[in-house]
Design a protein around this motif. Sequence first.
Motif, PDB file in Angstrom:
ATOM      1  N   SER A 200       0.843  -1.194   0.000  1.00  0.00           N
ATOM      2  CA  SER A 200       0.000   0.000   0.000  1.00  0.00           C
ATOM      3  C   SER A 200       0.878   1.243   0.000  1.00  0.00           C
ATOM      4  O   SER A 200       2.062   1.200   0.328  1.00  0.00           O
ATOM      5  CB  SER A 200      -0.942   0.007   1.203  1.00  0.00           C
ATOM      6  N   ALA A 218      -4.522   9.353   3.701  1.00  0.00           N
ATOM      7  CA  ALA A 218      -5.256   8.433   2.831  1.00  0.00           C
ATOM      8  C   ALA A 218      -4.340   7.295   2.426  1.00  0.00           C
ATOM      9  O   ALA A 218      -3.106   7.420   2.463  1.00  0.00           O
ATOM     10  CB  ALA A 218      -5.796   9.157   1.600  1.00  0.00           C
ATOM     11  N   TRP A 220      -3.570   4.240  -0.548  1.00  0.00           N
ATOM     12  CA  TRP A 220      -3.791   3.644  -1.878  1.00  0.00           C
ATOM     13  C   TRP A 220      -3.517   2.142  -1.772  1.00  0.00           C
ATOM     14  O   TRP A 220      -2.441   1.720  -1.366  1.00  0.00           O
ATOM     15  CB  TRP A 220      -2.873   4.277  -2.904  1.00  0.00           C
ATOM     16  N   TRP A 225      -7.867   4.719  -3.877  1.00  0.00           N
ATOM     17  CA  TRP A 225      -7.576   5.484  -2.675  1.00  0.00           C
ATOM     18  C   TRP A 225      -8.729   5.393  -1.687  1.00  0.00           C
ATOM     19  O   TRP A 225      -9.899   5.413  -2.076  1.00  0.00           O
ATOM     20  CB  TRP A 225      -7.340   6.958  -3.018  1.00  0.00           C
ATOM     21  N   SER A 226      -8.380   5.317  -0.416  1.00  0.00           N
ATOM     22  CA  SER A 226      -9.396   5.402   0.627  1.00  0.00           C
ATOM     23  C   SER A 226      -9.852   6.846   0.773  1.00  0.00           C
ATOM     24  O   SER A 226      -9.187   7.779   0.293  1.00  0.00           O
ATOM     25  CB  SER A 226      -8.825   4.909   1.958  1.00  0.00           C
TER      26      SER A 226
END
Length: 396
Positions: A200, A218, A220, A225-226
């Motif tokens: 991540s 955030a 990835w 992406w969150s």
Amino acid sequence: MGRRRPAGVLWALVLLAAIPAARFPGSELATAGNSQAKWAVAGGWTYLALVVPRLGVDTVAVYRSADGARWVLDGALGRPGVRSALPALAAGEDGAVHAVWVDYGGPGHVWYARRGPGGWSAGRKLSPGEAYAGFPAVAAGPLGLHALWYGVQPSRLAPHGAVYEILHTAHGPGGWTPPQVISPGVPDALNPSAAPLGASLHAAWYQSDGRPYRVHHAVWSSGRWSAPQTVSPGGVQAMAVSLAASGGALHAAWQQYEGASPRVVYRRLRAGGLWSEPLVLGEGTDPAVGATDSRVVVAWVLGGRVRLRVLSGGSWSEVRDAGEGMHPTVSSTEPLWVAYTRRSQAGFDVVVRPVELPVRGSFPGWGLLGLAALYLLLRVAGALRRPRVIQGGKPP
């Protein structure tokens, strides 16, 4: 009685202390950009990206060293006669080193270059269009190659007529993907920092939605992406975030204002997605964090001097004074290095020195002869550690 420290660790302390600091010419902004990772390790070399004067123009250049004491110019990445600044580096699993920086041939655009076995490629413009793009970050590893920056989008919603957004692009078989905005909200999102952790990519920046700036985070993963989450306290102005990852953990440091005094704050993202409580490390600005599996270092500036603290063995050292300087940047290598810019008679110098291991407790069993020998060795080490000028002593 203090805890006995293994002799091997003590000798490591002596050897590390003997590594001399390096000093070489730079620009006033040589190490500026606390959110950026300016170090990379590949093929037995440590690389450091800086801004140096070249024919009277600030230019991005990369130096390399095998021991941290003797540095040589590896490549000048900026275009001749065009100002460039704010470089960042990352090393890929294939041994390549990737660089991004801001080229000011216009309002400012993000450029990219790659160092392979044959040296550095020519630089190329990475950010699209003509709008400003700045403060890039680059990350490489099992997750692939990624770049982030903040860009300007014209808007009537912001008082200054523009919205600053965090943009992300990844490199794939077809080249770089079209940049996507990962910082929803208005009006401003600034200065991303990025750190790969496993499969991540973690990113952080500071952003305001009409209220005080707060640090946003955030992740990835699996190609997406969150949603960003705030990680700094509510109602408190927080900015200038720096990220590093090691040992399965993410480390974040930023500056926040409680009253008139800025304070440096540290948080750690543990396995399972739980953040530690915010820890104030001291007063100051421009924090930079570096980490290995065994240590975390946070450096910052207070009163025109570089201060740092080391997390080792589960506890933090006292605040250390690294010397007069500004814009510290910390590696995530073994050994850990700190570099910073300081004024000199010729203008500005860059100082590179190792971050020494914290020493705690006493050393019973050494005896007077052992302590005397250690004293002499440290005196010799201190003489060796006087700053040495880089090979040639000249900028590119």
